[in-house]
Design a protein around this motif. Sequence first.
Motif: not given
Length: 240
Positions: A55-81
Motif C-alpha cells: 500500500h506504499s505506506y511509509k509513515n508511522e501508523l497513528k490513529w491521530t494521523q490517518l488519511h482516507f487515501k490509505q483506508i485500504g491499508f488500515y482495513k488490511a491491518l484489521i483483517d490481518l489481526f
Amino acid sequence: MSENFATSYSYKLFCDESCHLEHDSSNVMVLGTICCPEESVEKINRQIKALRYQHSYKNELKWTQLHFKQIGFYKALIDLFLETEALRFKATVVLNKKALNHEQFNQGSHNNFYYKMFYYTLRDFLEPRNHYNIYLDYMDTQGRDKAKKLMEVLHNANFGQVNIATYIIRSHESQLIQLCDLLIGALSYSNRTDIAHESKVKNELVDYLVLKLCHRLDMGTPPWEQKFNIFRFSPRGTIC
C-alpha cells in the motif's frame, strides 16, 4: 505431570494508551494490549511490512494521523489481526474520567488508578510459569519509573508466580504497538461523548471493525472473549 516440569511458554505484550492523562481534553481513557506468542512475532512483523509495501505506506501508523487515501491499508491491518490466530487484544475503557474520585479510592493519586487499570488490561493474559516481555510505548521521561512500578504491581497481584520483564520502546520501532494504537484509537473515538464524530476515515474504520467483530465498540464484551476483549469501567462500577 509434576508441576516442576510443566510446559511454559513465552509471550510478548505490546501496550499503548490513549487519553491517559488526568487533565486532558478527553472524557475517556483507553489502555490496550496485543498479546502474541514470542515465536510468532517475527512472522507477523514481516506480514505487516509486506502490507506497508503493498500500500506504499511509509509513515508511522497513528490513529491521530490517518488519511482516507490509505483506508485500504488500515482495513488490511484489521483483517490481518482478525485472521491471525496468534494475536489477541484486550482493552480497558475508562468512562467519564473527570468523575473519578481519587481521594476516596486511589489514595489521592491518578497514577495509582492508572496502574490499577493497566492491571485489569493485562491480567487475563498472565498465567503462572509462563514468561512475558511487556513493551510499553515511550511517553515521557517517567517511562522507566512507570515500567518498574507496573512490573511490581503485576508481580504482587500474581504472588510472584509469573515471570515478567518490562521494556520502554519507541512506537515507531514496533509494528504491533502501532497496530495496538490503531485499535485503541478506534475504541477511544467510539466511546467519547465530548467530540463530534465527523472524521470520514475514522468513521469508516470504526464501521469496518464493528462489521468484522459483529460487536459495537461502545459496549463491553463477556469476560471470556479471547480475540477482542473490551472491559469498560465507570466511576460507578463496571459496565458489561
